[in-house]
Motif scaffolding. Structure first.
Motif, mmCIF file in Angstrom:
data_model
loop_
_atom_site.group_PDB
_atom_site.id
_atom_site.type_symbol
_atom_site.label_atom_id
_atom_site.label_comp_id
_atom_site.label_asym_id
_atom_site.label_seq_id
_atom_site.Cartn_x
_atom_site.Cartn_y
_atom_site.Cartn_z
ATOM 1 N N ASN A 87 8.258 2.629 3.416
ATOM 2 C CA ASN A 87 7.974 2.422 4.846
ATOM 3 C C ASN A 87 6.826 1.443 5.055
ATOM 4 O OD1 ASN A 87 9.249 5.129 4.488
ATOM 5 N ND2 ASN A 87 9.198 5.121 6.714
ATOM 6 N N ARG B 242 4.620 1.878 14.170
ATOM 7 C CA ARG B 242 4.472 3.303 13.853
ATOM 8 C C ARG B 242 5.848 3.962 13.660
ATOM 9 N NH1 ARG B 242 0.719 4.409 17.198
ATOM 10 N NH2 ARG B 242 2.041 4.813 18.982
ATOM 11 N N SER C 169 6.923 3.132 10.271
ATOM 12 C CA SER C 169 6.111 3.829 9.261
ATOM 13 C C SER C 169 6.493 5.285 9.120
ATOM 14 C CB SER C 169 4.616 3.710 9.581
ATOM 15 O OG SER C 169 4.260 4.533 10.668
ATOM 16 N N ARG C 170 7.083 5.884 10.161
ATOM 17 C CA ARG C 170 7.483 7.294 10.122
ATOM 18 C C ARG C 170 8.986 7.487 9.985
ATOM 19 N NH1 ARG C 170 3.604 9.312 15.099
ATOM 20 N NH2 ARG C 170 1.638 8.988 13.990
#
Length: 142
Positions: free
Chosen positions: A113, A136, A139-140
């Motif tokens: 990620n 974000r 990234s998740r």
């Protein structure tokens, strides 16, 4: 098996596994040459009909998909189909939402990620994934 994208064509991204996916801006004319066999359209309102199979993911400009689970399911389908089909991911401008979705495809493809946004910016568009919440989201993403 269908003929795949030409890796040299504008907007065509090679994922780390070798799968090819085309990102594009719907505000621009459809590129000449091969058409997609499957597409995911990331828009705030339902897109116009197209002659190929497609899915619409409600996703307002500069924001995130309204249904994150449905978006993840559609992206997993796109990744699977990209192995043997011409898959296109597109939004209005072809940068923020499209870049975010392409970064998620890179994660599905096995890229960590924390490397996905940089990969998409290097391989697709340096401005891809435009907002902090889009970064974000990548990234998740699982």
């Amino acid at each position: 098996m269908n003929e795949t994208w030409n890796p040299e064509s504008p907007g065509v991204l090679r994922l780390p596994s070798g799968r090819l996916v085309r990102g594009r801006a719907l505000r621009r004319p459809l590129p000449e040459g091969l058409q997609p066999t499957f597409a995911i359209y990331l828009l705030g309102r339902q897109p116009a009909p197209v002659p190929w199979e497609s899915r619409w993911i409600p996703w307002p400009d500069f924001w995130l998909p309204k249904d994150k689970v449905a978006a993840a399911d559609a992206l997993r389908e796109a990744w699977t189909r990209a192995e043997v089909e011409r898959v296109e991911i597109a939004c209005g401008g072809g940068i923020g939402r499209t870049g975010t979705a392409l970064a998620c495809l890179a994660v599905i493809d096995g890229l960590p990620n924390h490397e996905a946004v940089d990969y998409i910016r290097q391989q697709y568009n340096p401005r891809a994934v435009e907002t902090p919440w889009q970064r974000r989201f990548v990234s998740r993403f699982q």
